[in-house]
Design a protein around this motif. Sequence first.
Motif, PDB file in Angstrom:
ATOM      1  N   LEU A  15       0.836  -1.199   0.000  1.00 46.21           N
ATOM      2  CA  LEU A  15       0.000   0.000   0.000  1.00 46.21           C
ATOM      3  C   LEU A  15       0.876   1.256   0.000  1.00 46.21           C
ATOM      4  N   PHE A  16       2.157   1.087   0.355  1.00 42.76           N
ATOM      5  CA  PHE A  16       3.122   2.187   0.359  1.00 42.76           C
ATOM      6  C   PHE A  16       3.973   2.200  -0.911  1.00 42.76           C
ATOM      7  N   ARG A  23      -0.718  -1.039  -5.062  1.00 40.64           N
ATOM      8  CA  ARG A  23      -1.669  -0.466  -4.103  1.00 40.64           C
ATOM      9  C   ARG A  23      -3.075  -0.998  -4.365  1.00 40.64           C
ATOM     10  N   HIS A  45       2.717  -2.383   8.498  1.00 40.05           N
ATOM     11  CA  HIS A  45       2.131  -1.052   8.706  1.00 40.05           C
ATOM     12  C   HIS A  45       3.179   0.043   8.865  1.00 40.05           C
ATOM     13  N   ARG A 150      -4.699   7.577   7.305  1.00 37.40           N
ATOM     14  CA  ARG A 150      -4.849   8.247   6.006  1.00 37.40           C
ATOM     15  C   ARG A 150      -4.544   7.285   4.864  1.00 37.40           C
ATOM     16  N   ARG A 151      -3.473   6.504   5.018  1.00 35.92           N
ATOM     17  CA  ARG A 151      -3.095   5.554   3.965  1.00 35.92           C
ATOM     18  C   ARG A 151      -4.175   4.484   3.786  1.00 35.92           C
ATOM     19  N   GLN A 154      -7.122   5.808   1.885  1.00 37.74           N
ATOM     20  CA  GLN A 154      -6.844   5.791   0.449  1.00 37.74           C
ATOM     21  C   GLN A 154      -7.029   4.381  -0.119  1.00 37.74           C
ATOM     22  N   GLU A 164      -7.878   7.126  -5.430  1.00 43.66           N
ATOM     23  CA  GLU A 164      -7.380   6.854  -4.085  1.00 43.66           C
ATOM     24  C   GLU A 164      -7.309   8.100  -3.203  1.00 43.66           C
ATOM     25  N   HIS A 165      -7.360   9.277  -3.795  1.00 42.82           N
ATOM     26  CA  HIS A 165      -7.332  10.510  -3.012  1.00 42.82           C
ATOM     27  C   HIS A 165      -8.726  11.137  -2.886  1.00 42.82           C
ATOM     28  N   ASP A 168      -9.376  12.406   0.681  1.00 36.60           N
ATOM     29  CA  ASP A 168      -8.340  13.169   1.384  1.00 36.60           C
ATOM     30  C   ASP A 168      -8.855  14.500   1.919  1.00 36.60           C
TER      31      ASP A 168
END
Length: 351
Positions: A15-16, A23, A45, A150-151, A154, A164-165, A168
């Motif tokens: 996811l990062f 992702r 994480h 937050r991640r 998304q 994905e944003h 936000d």
Amino acid sequence: MINFEALPIIDITKLFSADLADRQGVAEDLGRAAREVGFFYVRGHGISAARIAGLRAAAEALFAHDHEWKMRAHIGLGRGHKGYVPEGSEVYGTGKPDHKEAWDIGFEASDDHPFVRAGQPLIGGNKWPDQPGFREAVSAYYDDVFALGRRLFQGFALALGQDEHAFDALVTCPPSKLRLIHYPVDLSAQDAPGIGAHTDYECFTLLLADQPGLEVLNGAGQWIDAPPVTVEDEELFVINVGDMLEVMTAGQFVATTHRVRKVKNERYSFPLFFAADYATKIKPLPEFDPTGEKTAQYPDISIGDHMWSMALQTYAYLAERVAKGELALPENAVGTKAFGQFKTLAEAEAQ
């Protein structure tokens, strides 16, 4: 919801990743778990063991202080609904006071912040105790776990077919609370609730705990243990869907009912309740409710007013003020059993 017997584990390392395909792959796993279970563990994480250890040490030192010292920062003093919550102050699904104490920390907002000036409940500064190193350790952990939230938000956006944003901008100064919860030793607690059956009110929760006790209700009405899990020296977080994600998906993601039981040993629990900004109206996304029929089934209420109404109904000091007419439930507020399996049961009984 399936009749699961254990919570799934999702590796969110990718996811990062800089690769959208990576992702998206994690997002599909998140969406599947949210639809089928509503609860899952995450590994990869990125929150360090040192950060977690700092939080635990700060909490242990905090709750070791005497009752009078802690009560000087009682949650009912001042504004913002933050600070110390003594044992017996909250009532959830059992109708009995919960057997725990807590210290509530929120997203830090100065007195001149527009949301504070607008009088939004739950928004404002924190009560920081006179304990060396506490603010530094807890603030650092809050920053890390909030960034993880937050991640994940998304990732949920991708799982729902959104950019994905897409969410936000909904999260700038939210009523996202970190709770430091302490369950004292109680050898008689075999059948006594620590926290009664409930759903979480926000979008989702990120939980770290050091002892068993959490139980999750599956589709067959069975309580399933969700103990702490460590994989390759990494403590995993438990993530669960809250009321607001259930609304956004028109019930495809379910706010799963859960409780804390069998708390014999001393136990510390650290949930971060991830929310959107107070005034955000959460309603089903169009693709989940093209006719608008399901939207009409949910209350027309902001996420903050929903959270505040739940607080007014579960915290004793607030419920007393409501009873005296000093405070009132927000318009369109619902009861504490309006989502998740509570909602499903109510609908079945109405038929």
